[in-house]
Design a protein around this motif. Sequence first.
Motif, short mmCIF file in Angstrom:
data_model
loop_
_atom_site.label_atom_id
_atom_site.label_comp_id
_atom_site.label_asym_id
_atom_site.label_seq_id
_atom_site.Cartn_x
_atom_site.Cartn_y
_atom_site.Cartn_z
N ASN A 3 0.71 -1.62 0.16
CA ASN A 3 0.04 -0.07 -0.23
C ASN A 3 0.73 1.47 0.25
OD1 ASN A 3 0.77 -0.52 2.86
ND2 ASN A 3 -0.33 0.93 3.73
N LYS A 5 2.92 3.00 -2.36
CA LYS A 5 2.63 4.12 -3.19
C LYS A 5 0.25 4.86 -3.74
CE LYS A 5 5.75 2.80 -5.70
NZ LYS A 5 6.64 1.46 -6.59
N THR A 6 0.06 3.81 -2.04
CA THR A 6 -1.34 4.38 -2.47
C THR A 6 -1.67 5.40 -1.87
OG1 THR A 6 -2.31 2.40 -2.76
CG2 THR A 6 -4.22 3.22 -2.95
N ASN A 7 -2.08 6.91 -2.13
CA ASN A 7 -2.59 8.05 -1.55
C ASN A 7 -3.57 7.72 -0.86
OD1 ASN A 7 -0.63 9.09 -2.29
ND2 ASN A 7 -1.75 10.07 -4.39
N ARG A 8 -3.93 8.61 0.42
CA ARG A 8 -4.75 7.69 1.63
C ARG A 8 -6.37 8.49 0.54
NH1 ARG A 8 -6.56 7.48 6.66
NH2 ARG A 8 -8.90 8.15 6.30
N SER A 10 -9.76 9.44 -0.53
CA SER A 10 -10.88 10.41 0.40
C SER A 10 -12.13 9.48 0.70
CB SER A 10 -11.37 11.56 -1.09
OG SER A 10 -12.22 11.13 -1.58
N GLU A 66 -5.05 0.26 -11.26
CA GLU A 66 -5.20 1.42 -9.83
C GLU A 66 -6.24 1.23 -9.03
OE1 GLU A 66 -3.01 3.70 -9.43
OE2 GLU A 66 -1.04 2.78 -11.07
N LYS A 70 -5.99 0.23 -4.77
CA LYS A 70 -7.11 1.31 -4.11
C LYS A 70 -8.15 0.09 -3.09
CE LYS A 70 -8.22 4.81 -6.94
NZ LYS A 70 -7.56 6.24 -6.73
N TRP A 73 -6.28 -1.18 -0.91
CA TRP A 73 -5.88 -0.10 0.69
C TRP A 73 -7.24 -0.11 1.29
CZ3 TRP A 73 -8.47 3.78 3.00
CH2 TRP A 73 -8.26 4.82 3.28
N GLU A 204 -4.87 3.10 10.58
CA GLU A 204 -3.48 2.70 9.66
C GLU A 204 -2.68 1.05 9.87
OE1 GLU A 204 -0.68 4.96 8.15
OE2 GLU A 204 -2.25 5.57 9.32
#
Length: 245
Positions: A3, A5-8, A10, A66, A70, A73, A204
Amino acid sequence: MINAKTNRLSEEEIKAILRAADMIIDSGGRTLLAKILKGSREKKVLQLELDMCPAYGYFKKEKLEEIMKKIDWMIDYDFLDIQYSGKLPMIIFTERGWDLESDQYTDELLNEWKEWIKQGKQDPDMSYLKDRNRSMILLLLEKVRESGDQSFIPYLELWEKVDYKKVTEEIRTTINVLTSDEPIDSSIVKERKEYIKKALKGVEPQDILLKCWECGDRFTFTLGEQQFYKMKGLSYPKRCKECRI
Ligand SMILES: [Zn+2]
């Protein structure tokens, strides 16, 4: 499922993925979920009427891989989980994920009722609410009571005719609350909203310490290892690396 490289995501993205997951819960895997979000026209997606989902095509501009990141994530942050059905890894809700999904789904159902009222719809077939998840149905009725909106009563009466006793009792209570002039307890609504806000943060992911049952030592079970074990459907190791040899 790395994970890093995966941004948080929204809050809106989290909700969209949960809504799509609801369509295939316990019966489809990560790839199928990604295809709903991509808006795939694949036969299987259309056959299962997954294109009816409000979150269908939510990530249509993104590549499937992609979207998969997500979803991973979402698994890492405790919104979704993997459960094996035979050899097939299926998507399931975590408790957090289900709390969030049932909250937004009940809102969706209520909005539909409001839409019906606007259109003057008088005889909807309420049996679509039968055999649904009970906790979700109870939440829906709770929200109907909290709305204080008496224009829902005709739908409640129709629904009461088609559902099981346990549910009809709750529907009756709801009608009684709506017809009485008791003030609505807004603190419960506020509490739920606060809970939802917190739940949307997720957890987290981190390394955890496990205790070896053979030598008794604590050993680190890294995030990467946790992800690997989860995806393979394995239970967590009972012994440390030294004792496993
Ligand atoms: Zn050991």
